[in-house]
Enzyme design. Structure first.
Site, PDB file in Angstrom:
ATOM      1  N   HIS A  67      -2.325  -5.229   1.572  1.00 15.40           N
ATOM      2  CA  HIS A  67      -3.636  -6.150   1.356  1.00 15.40           C
ATOM      3  C   HIS A  67      -3.255  -7.289   1.045  1.00 15.40           C
ATOM      4  O   HIS A  67      -2.452  -7.639   0.391  1.00 15.40           O
ATOM      5  CB  HIS A  67      -4.591  -5.256   0.402  1.00 15.40           C
ATOM      6  CG  HIS A  67      -5.669  -5.908  -0.091  1.00 15.40           C
ATOM      7  ND1 HIS A  67      -6.821  -6.044   0.528  1.00 15.40           N
ATOM      8  CD2 HIS A  67      -5.708  -6.894  -0.844  1.00 15.40           C
ATOM      9  CE1 HIS A  67      -7.701  -7.053  -0.046  1.00 15.40           C
ATOM     10  NE2 HIS A  67      -7.090  -7.147  -1.060  1.00 15.40           N
ATOM     11  N   ASN A 113      -2.166   0.178   6.583  1.00 16.64           N
ATOM     12  CA  ASN A 113      -1.621  -1.054   7.240  1.00 16.64           C
ATOM     13  C   ASN A 113      -0.748  -1.878   6.305  1.00 16.64           C
ATOM     14  O   ASN A 113      -0.834  -2.902   6.409  1.00 16.64           O
ATOM     15  CB  ASN A 113      -2.812  -2.003   7.725  1.00 16.64           C
ATOM     16  CG  ASN A 113      -3.820  -2.289   6.739  1.00 16.64           C
ATOM     17  OD1 ASN A 113      -3.712  -1.811   5.384  1.00 16.64           O
ATOM     18  ND2 ASN A 113      -4.632  -3.081   6.937  1.00 16.64           N
ATOM     19  N   TYR A 119     -12.460  -1.436  -3.867  1.00 12.95           N
ATOM     20  CA  TYR A 119     -12.980  -1.996  -2.751  1.00 12.95           C
ATOM     21  C   TYR A 119     -14.538  -1.753  -2.556  1.00 12.95           C
ATOM     22  O   TYR A 119     -15.036  -1.370  -1.467  1.00 12.95           O
ATOM     23  CB  TYR A 119     -12.422  -0.819  -1.583  1.00 12.95           C
ATOM     24  CG  TYR A 119     -11.005  -1.079  -1.056  1.00 12.95           C
ATOM     25  CD1 TYR A 119     -10.742  -2.328  -0.322  1.00 12.95           C
ATOM     26  CD2 TYR A 119      -9.845  -0.380  -1.542  1.00 12.95           C
ATOM     27  CE1 TYR A 119      -9.495  -2.976   0.060  1.00 12.95           C
ATOM     28  CE2 TYR A 119      -8.620  -0.879  -0.992  1.00 12.95           C
ATOM     29  CZ  TYR A 119      -8.530  -1.877  -0.391  1.00 12.95           C
ATOM     30  OH  TYR A 119      -7.212  -2.235   0.111  1.00 12.95           O
ATOM     31  N   ARG A 163      -2.308 -14.352   4.372  1.00 13.55           N
ATOM     32  CA  ARG A 163      -2.927 -13.609   5.578  1.00 13.55           C
ATOM     33  C   ARG A 163      -2.339 -13.967   7.047  1.00 13.55           C
ATOM     34  O   ARG A 163      -2.116 -13.131   7.718  1.00 13.55           O
ATOM     35  CB  ARG A 163      -4.535 -13.982   5.690  1.00 13.55           C
ATOM     36  CG  ARG A 163      -5.282 -13.500   4.729  1.00 13.55           C
ATOM     37  CD  ARG A 163      -6.721 -14.019   4.554  1.00 13.55           C
ATOM     38  NE  ARG A 163      -7.554 -13.332   5.497  1.00 13.55           N
ATOM     39  CZ  ARG A 163      -8.108 -12.115   5.452  1.00 13.55           C
ATOM     40  NH1 ARG A 163      -7.703 -11.374   4.490  1.00 13.55           N
ATOM     41  NH2 ARG A 163      -8.467 -11.467   6.401  1.00 13.55           N
ATOM     42  N   GLU A 180      -9.896 -10.263  -7.689  1.00  9.94           N
ATOM     43  CA  GLU A 180      -8.936  -9.018  -7.573  1.00  9.94           C
ATOM     44  C   GLU A 180      -8.032  -9.140  -8.523  1.00  9.94           C
ATOM     45  O   GLU A 180      -7.412  -8.321  -8.937  1.00  9.94           O
ATOM     46  CB  GLU A 180      -8.529  -9.315  -6.027  1.00  9.94           C
ATOM     47  CG  GLU A 180      -9.841  -8.868  -5.164  1.00  9.94           C
ATOM     48  CD  GLU A 180      -9.170  -8.874  -3.370  1.00  9.94           C
ATOM     49  OE1 GLU A 180     -10.161  -8.453  -2.599  1.00  9.94           O
ATOM     50  OE2 GLU A 180      -8.111  -8.979  -3.286  1.00  9.94           O
ATOM     51  N   THR A 183      -5.747  -7.174  10.557  1.00  6.68           N
ATOM     52  CA  THR A 183      -5.888  -6.142   9.845  1.00  6.68           C
ATOM     53  C   THR A 183      -5.394  -4.868  10.608  1.00  6.68           C
ATOM     54  O   THR A 183      -4.684  -3.862   9.945  1.00  6.68           O
ATOM     55  CB  THR A 183      -7.415  -5.844   9.525  1.00  6.68           C
ATOM     56  OG1 THR A 183      -7.656  -6.846   8.908  1.00  6.68           O
ATOM     57  CG2 THR A 183      -7.663  -4.411   8.833  1.00  6.68           C
ATOM     58  N   ARG A 239       2.563  -6.667   9.073  1.00  6.41           N
ATOM     59  CA  ARG A 239       1.700  -5.487   9.697  1.00  6.41           C
ATOM     60  C   ARG A 239       2.155  -5.274  10.809  1.00  6.41           C
ATOM     61  O   ARG A 239       2.326  -3.948  11.032  1.00  6.41           O
ATOM     62  CB  ARG A 239       0.099  -5.893   9.557  1.00  6.41           C
ATOM     63  CG  ARG A 239      -0.570  -5.547   8.182  1.00  6.41           C
ATOM     64  CD  ARG A 239      -1.767  -6.051   8.141  1.00  6.41           C
ATOM     65  NE  ARG A 239      -2.686  -5.805   7.010  1.00  6.41           N
ATOM     66  CZ  ARG A 239      -3.657  -6.611   6.608  1.00  6.41           C
ATOM     67  NH1 ARG A 239      -3.973  -7.482   7.504  1.00  6.41           N
ATOM     68  NH2 ARG A 239      -4.331  -6.311   5.332  1.00  6.41           N
ATOM     69  N   PHE A 255     -15.369   3.688   7.011  1.00  2.84           N
ATOM     70  CA  PHE A 255     -14.102   3.821   6.614  1.00  2.84           C
ATOM     71  C   PHE A 255     -13.857   3.904   5.177  1.00  2.84           C
ATOM     72  O   PHE A 255     -12.900   4.148   4.562  1.00  2.84           O
ATOM     73  CB  PHE A 255     -13.218   2.823   7.177  1.00  2.84           C
ATOM     74  CG  PHE A 255     -13.592   1.402   6.981  1.00  2.84           C
ATOM     75  CD1 PHE A 255     -12.967   0.767   5.790  1.00  2.84           C
ATOM     76  CD2 PHE A 255     -14.282   0.708   7.698  1.00  2.84           C
ATOM     77  CE1 PHE A 255     -13.241  -0.499   5.519  1.00  2.84           C
ATOM     78  CE2 PHE A 255     -14.412  -0.748   7.502  1.00  2.84           C
ATOM     79  CZ  PHE A 255     -14.167  -1.309   6.322  1.00  2.84           C
ATOM     80  N   LYS A 299       0.828  -1.291  -0.025  1.00  5.79           N
ATOM     81  CA  LYS A 299      -0.098  -0.037  -0.050  1.00  5.79           C
ATOM     82  C   LYS A 299       0.810   1.221  -0.033  1.00  5.79           C
ATOM     83  O   LYS A 299       1.960   1.336   0.403  1.00  5.79           O
ATOM     84  CB  LYS A 299      -1.049  -0.106   0.972  1.00  5.79           C
ATOM     85  CG  LYS A 299      -1.996  -1.258   1.298  1.00  5.79           C
ATOM     86  CD  LYS A 299      -2.931  -0.883   2.222  1.00  5.79           C
ATOM     87  CE  LYS A 299      -4.189  -1.967   2.192  1.00  5.79           C
ATOM     88  NZ  LYS A 299      -5.000  -1.735   3.371  1.00  5.79           N
TER      89      LYS A 299
HETATM   90  P1  CMP Z   1      -7.615  -4.437   3.478  1.00  2.00           P
HETATM   91  O1  CMP Z   1      -7.115  -5.690   3.662  1.00  2.00           O
HETATM   92  O2  CMP Z   1      -6.783  -3.465   2.546  1.00  2.00           O
HETATM   93  O3  CMP Z   1      -9.098  -4.443   3.238  1.00  2.00           O
HETATM   94  C1  CMP Z   1      -9.958  -3.637   3.464  1.00  2.00           C
HETATM   95  C2  CMP Z   1      -9.164  -2.333   4.018  1.00  2.00           C
HETATM   96  O4  CMP Z   1     -10.213  -1.484   4.833  1.00  2.00           O
HETATM   97  C3  CMP Z   1      -8.512  -2.958   5.377  1.00  2.00           C
HETATM   98  O5  CMP Z   1      -7.323  -3.415   4.842  1.00  2.00           O
HETATM   99  C4  CMP Z   1      -8.275  -1.739   6.256  1.00  2.00           C
HETATM  100  O6  CMP Z   1      -6.817  -0.934   5.905  1.00  2.00           O
HETATM  101  C5  CMP Z   1      -9.403  -0.902   6.072  1.00  2.00           C
HETATM  102  N1  CMP Z   1      -9.869  -0.716   7.280  1.00  2.00           N
HETATM  103  C6  CMP Z   1     -10.740  -1.734   7.834  1.00  2.00           C
HETATM  104  N2  CMP Z   1     -11.359  -1.053   8.788  1.00  2.00           N
HETATM  105  C7  CMP Z   1     -11.183  -0.096   8.968  1.00  2.00           C
HETATM  106  C8  CMP Z   1     -11.387   1.309   9.723  1.00  2.00           C
HETATM  107  N3  CMP Z   1     -12.027   0.806  11.120  1.00  2.00           N
HETATM  108  N4  CMP Z   1     -10.855   2.189   9.760  1.00  2.00           N
HETATM  109  C9  CMP Z   1     -10.229   2.523   8.629  1.00  2.00           C
HETATM  110  N5  CMP Z   1      -9.668   1.739   7.731  1.00  2.00           N
HETATM  111  C10 CMP Z   1     -10.235   0.300   7.945  1.00  2.00           C
END
Ligand code: CMP
Length: 141
Positions: free
Chosen positions: A116, A113, A50, A86, A127, A92, A103, A58, A10
């Site tokens: 992905h 984070n 997304y 994962r 994807e 996450t 992470r 979010f 990211k």
């Molecule tokens: P990702 O694996 O890219 O998939 C969806 C993304 O949404 C996740 O990683 C986070 O970066 C983001 N995400 C999930 N929950 C939150 C949150 N509460 N606030 C901001 N971003 C979020």
């Protein structure tokens, strides 16, 4: 042949110049990089990627962040790739991520984070197709 997952390094990790170290961890963990690109997503591309999260509180922050700077989508192959990746990246929210995960070591917040990873084989295929044509993937050449 293993199964596939879609990974993205990211914008936060790219901006901090952590992509080389993250890629080394991925390769050292036994994933084969089948395709990779460095791109800057438009806001509407990020919203498309997304789409499943549209309506979440979010969503705006997430899609603004993902379109703010370059990122690096990749197709990774390994036995049980979705689950294995994962595990490599951790939870996450980096505060919940296990020691030694990507992470935990490179992410700063749940929003920024570092990486992905697809959450199921079905989503992985969708994807992968979002970022890569059939002919971009080594196994197909
Ligand atoms: P990702 O694996 O890219 O998939 C969806 C993304 O949404 C996740 O990683 C986070 O970066 C983001 N995400 C999930 N929950 C939150 C949150 N509460 N606030 C901001 N971003 C979020």
């Amino acid at each position: 042949m293993g199964t596939r997952t879609l990974a993205i390094i990211k914008p936060d990790a790219m901006g901090a110049n952590h992509h080389g170290k993250i890629l080394a961890r991925i390769v050292d963990a036994g994933f084969q990089v089948q395709a990779a690109r460095i791109i800057k997503m438009s806001k509407s591309q990020a919203e498309g990627f997304y789409e499943i999260h549209r309506g979440q509180p979010f969503f705006e922050e997430l899609t603004a962040f993902m379109s703010s700077a370059p990122c690096m989508p990749m197709v990774l192959e390994k036995e049980n790739a979705v689950e294995q990746f994962r595990q490599l990246i951790g939870a996450t929210d980096p505060a919940d991520a296990a020691a030694g995960t990507i992470r935990r070591d490179f992410a700063s917040s749940v929003g920024e984070n570092a990486v992905h990873g697809s959450d199921s084989d079905e989503n992985a295929e969708k994807e992968v197709a979002f970022f890569f044509a059939v002919g971009d993937i080594l196994a197909n050449l």
